[in-house]
Design a protein around this motif. Structure first.
Motif, PDB file in Angstrom:
ATOM      1  N   LEU A  99       0.801  -1.227   0.000  1.00 22.66           N
ATOM      2  CA  LEU A  99       0.000   0.000   0.000  1.00 22.66           C
ATOM      3  C   LEU A  99       0.834   1.279   0.000  1.00 22.66           C
ATOM      4  O   LEU A  99       0.267   2.365   0.003  1.00 22.66           O
ATOM      5  CB  LEU A  99      -0.998   0.051   1.165  1.00 22.66           C
ATOM      6  N   ASP A 118      -0.914   0.136   7.441  1.00 21.11           N
ATOM      7  CA  ASP A 118      -1.480  -1.212   7.466  1.00 21.11           C
ATOM      8  C   ASP A 118      -2.966  -1.116   7.193  1.00 21.11           C
ATOM      9  O   ASP A 118      -3.627  -0.163   7.602  1.00 21.11           O
ATOM     10  CB  ASP A 118      -1.262  -1.854   8.838  1.00 21.11           C
ATOM     11  N   ARG A 119      -3.487  -2.123   6.531  1.00 21.77           N
ATOM     12  CA  ARG A 119      -4.929  -2.116   6.289  1.00 21.77           C
ATOM     13  C   ARG A 119      -5.595  -3.216   7.104  1.00 21.77           C
ATOM     14  O   ARG A 119      -4.980  -4.222   7.436  1.00 21.77           O
ATOM     15  CB  ARG A 119      -5.256  -2.247   4.807  1.00 21.77           C
ATOM     16  N   GLU A 121      -9.498  -5.344   7.523  1.00 18.21           N
ATOM     17  CA  GLU A 121     -10.765  -5.653   6.863  1.00 18.21           C
ATOM     18  C   GLU A 121     -11.901  -5.214   7.784  1.00 18.21           C
ATOM     19  O   GLU A 121     -11.936  -5.597   8.951  1.00 18.21           O
ATOM     20  CB  GLU A 121     -10.845  -7.150   6.576  1.00 18.21           C
ATOM     21  N   ARG A 130     -12.733  -0.123  -1.274  1.00 18.50           N
ATOM     22  CA  ARG A 130     -12.810   1.074  -0.431  1.00 18.50           C
ATOM     23  C   ARG A 130     -13.779   0.895   0.733  1.00 18.50           C
ATOM     24  O   ARG A 130     -13.676   1.579   1.741  1.00 18.50           O
ATOM     25  CB  ARG A 130     -13.204   2.278  -1.274  1.00 18.50           C
ATOM     26  N   TYR A 133     -11.994  -2.465   3.136  1.00 15.01           N
ATOM     27  CA  TYR A 133     -10.778  -2.256   3.931  1.00 15.01           C
ATOM     28  C   TYR A 133     -10.693  -0.826   4.452  1.00 15.01           C
ATOM     29  O   TYR A 133     -11.258   0.093   3.878  1.00 15.01           O
ATOM     30  CB  TYR A 133      -9.534  -2.547   3.091  1.00 15.01           C
ATOM     31  N   ALA A 134      -9.929  -0.664   5.517  1.00 19.78           N
ATOM     32  CA  ALA A 134      -9.644   0.654   6.080  1.00 19.78           C
ATOM     33  C   ALA A 134      -8.196   0.649   6.561  1.00 19.78           C
ATOM     34  O   ALA A 134      -7.555  -0.405   6.641  1.00 19.78           O
ATOM     35  CB  ALA A 134     -10.594   0.958   7.238  1.00 19.78           C
ATOM     36  N   VAL A 135      -7.702   1.813   6.900  1.00 25.02           N
ATOM     37  CA  VAL A 135      -6.352   1.942   7.446  1.00 25.02           C
ATOM     38  C   VAL A 135      -6.403   1.681   8.947  1.00 25.02           C
ATOM     39  O   VAL A 135      -7.267   2.218   9.647  1.00 25.02           O
ATOM     40  CB  VAL A 135      -5.787   3.346   7.151  1.00 25.02           C
ATOM     41  N   ARG A 136      -5.479   0.843   9.413  1.00 25.72           N
ATOM     42  CA  ARG A 136      -5.408   0.576  10.854  1.00 25.72           C
ATOM     43  C   ARG A 136      -4.943   1.847  11.557  1.00 25.72           C
ATOM     44  O   ARG A 136      -3.891   2.396  11.229  1.00 25.72           O
ATOM     45  CB  ARG A 136      -4.450  -0.581  11.151  1.00 25.72           C
TER      46      ARG A 136
END
Length: 149
Positions: A99, A118-119, A121, A130, A133-136
């Motif tokens: 990413l 990091d992504r 779920e 989009r 997933y999201a950003v940790r």
């Protein structure tokens, strides 16, 4: 601020990045199908079709060191050397972080900056990445790569 010309670049699927070498009249279009095209900016002719990592997002050109870069979804930074405006050598892929696609280049030092995270779920049933997933939180990092000989 008007469009002077348009040229099809058939070998490029979903172009994302564009690096520019004004003195050499070259454009470097990075494509999500693991291809980077060197294009003559005066007539649209494809000069070279080069391999890059998967999922390119950005492209850049270091005019001092004659290097072309593509930052890729697969966690690589593809590096290509421009021997002449007509000839390019694929130098390979530098491992970065999955990413790490957003890229900036310092034209004086040649340092490449990448933003990574990091992504996680969030919705396994979603088909749109989009929404799936999201950003940790707290995982965003700034990466950089300095030029070598």
């Amino acid at each position: 601020a008007k469009i002077d010309a348009t040229w099809p670049i058939a070998d490029c699927q979903r172009p994302h990045g564009l690096g520019i070498a004004p003195a050499d009249h070259r454009l470097f279009a990075s494509c999500v199908n693991s291809t980077l095209l060197a294009v003559d900016s005066t007539n649209g002719k494809v000069i070279a079709n080069l391999s890059i990592g998967k999922g390119s997002d950005a492209a850049g050109y270091d005019a001092v060191r004659k290097r072309v870069f593509s930052s890729n979804f697969d966690g690589t930074l593809s590096v290509i050397r421009q021997d002449t405006p007509q000839h390019y050598i694929e130098l390979g892929n530098v491992p970065t972080h999955e990413l790490a696609r957003t890229m900036a280049l310092n034209p004086q030092t040649g340092r490449v900056y990448l933003v990574a995270a990091d992504r996680i779920e969030v919705d396994p049933s979603a088909t749109d990445p989009r929404k799936r997933y999201a950003v940790r939180p707290g995982s965003v990092a700034l990466l950089f790569a300095d030029p070598t000989d």
